[in-house]
Write a protein that holds these residues in place. Structure first.
Motif, PDB file in Angstrom:
ATOM      1  N   GLY A  91       2.098  10.158  -5.420  1.00  0.00           N
ATOM      2  CA  GLY A  91       2.715  11.425  -5.032  1.00  0.00           C
ATOM      3  C   GLY A  91       3.749  11.877  -6.041  1.00  0.00           C
ATOM      4  N   LYS A  92       4.559  10.942  -6.521  1.00  0.00           N
ATOM      5  CA  LYS A  92       5.567  11.278  -7.531  1.00  0.00           C
ATOM      6  C   LYS A  92       4.912  11.774  -8.814  1.00  0.00           C
ATOM      7  CE  LYS A  92       9.213   8.114  -6.085  1.00  0.00           C
ATOM      8  NZ  LYS A  92      10.014   6.932  -6.453  1.00  0.00           N
ATOM      9  N   ARG A  98       3.419  16.280 -12.479  1.00  0.00           N
ATOM     10  CA  ARG A  98       2.419  17.120 -13.162  1.00  0.00           C
ATOM     11  C   ARG A  98       2.524  18.565 -12.697  1.00  0.00           C
ATOM     12  NH1 ARG A  98      -0.765  12.667 -12.019  1.00  0.00           N
ATOM     13  NH2 ARG A  98      -1.747  13.747 -10.273  1.00  0.00           N
ATOM     14  N   PHE A  99       2.701  18.742 -11.392  1.00  0.00           N
ATOM     15  CA  PHE A  99       2.832  20.082 -10.812  1.00  0.00           C
ATOM     16  C   PHE A  99       4.062  20.787 -11.374  1.00  0.00           C
ATOM     17  CE2 PHE A  99       3.835  22.551  -6.724  1.00  0.00           C
ATOM     18  CZ  PHE A  99       2.987  23.591  -7.058  1.00  0.00           C
ATOM     19  N   MET A 147       0.827  -1.189   0.000  1.00  0.00           N
ATOM     20  CA  MET A 147       0.000   0.000   0.000  1.00  0.00           C
ATOM     21  C   MET A 147       0.872   1.254   0.000  1.00  0.00           C
ATOM     22  SD  MET A 147      -3.452   0.109   0.760  1.00  0.00           S
ATOM     23  CE  MET A 147      -4.731   1.158   1.095  1.00  0.00           C
ATOM     24  N   LYS A 148       1.961   1.232   0.747  1.00  0.00           N
ATOM     25  CA  LYS A 148       2.830   2.404   0.839  1.00  0.00           C
ATOM     26  C   LYS A 148       3.386   2.797  -0.533  1.00  0.00           C
ATOM     27  CE  LYS A 148       6.968   4.122   3.097  1.00  0.00           C
ATOM     28  NZ  LYS A 148       8.094   3.809   3.942  1.00  0.00           N
ATOM     29  N   GLY A 149       3.791   1.838  -1.337  1.00  0.00           N
ATOM     30  CA  GLY A 149       4.335   2.112  -2.659  1.00  0.00           C
ATOM     31  C   GLY A 149       3.327   2.777  -3.581  1.00  0.00           C
ATOM     32  N   THR A 150       2.066   2.437  -3.425  1.00  0.00           N
ATOM     33  CA  THR A 150       1.017   3.030  -4.247  1.00  0.00           C
ATOM     34  C   THR A 150       0.919   4.521  -3.978  1.00  0.00           C
ATOM     35  OG1 THR A 150      -0.223   0.973  -4.192  1.00  0.00           O
ATOM     36  CG2 THR A 150      -1.428   2.937  -4.828  1.00  0.00           C
TER      37      THR A 150
END
Length: 59
Positions: free
Chosen positions: A9-10, A15-16, A1-4
């Protein structure tokens, strides 16, 4: 779950970054951008920080 969440976030930060570069008129491409000047690269980071501060103030 953490990797997702990390991958999401990356992707959001990428995109930002692309959005901020576009606003500053800097031609940023996917992958290597070693042809950018320090001024161009700094303007992208500065724009990102400015937008994050504005978003925090408007909460």
């Amino acid at each position: 779950m953490k990797g997702t969440f990390t991958q999401k976030g990356k992707e959001a930060m990428e995109r930002f970054k692309m959005e901020s570069a576009s606003e500053m008129g800097v031609n940023l491409k996917q992958g290597y951008n070693g042809d950018l000047t320090a001024r161009e690269a700094g303007s992208i980071g500065g724009q990102m920080v400015k937008k994050m501060i504005d978003a925090y103030k408007n909460q």
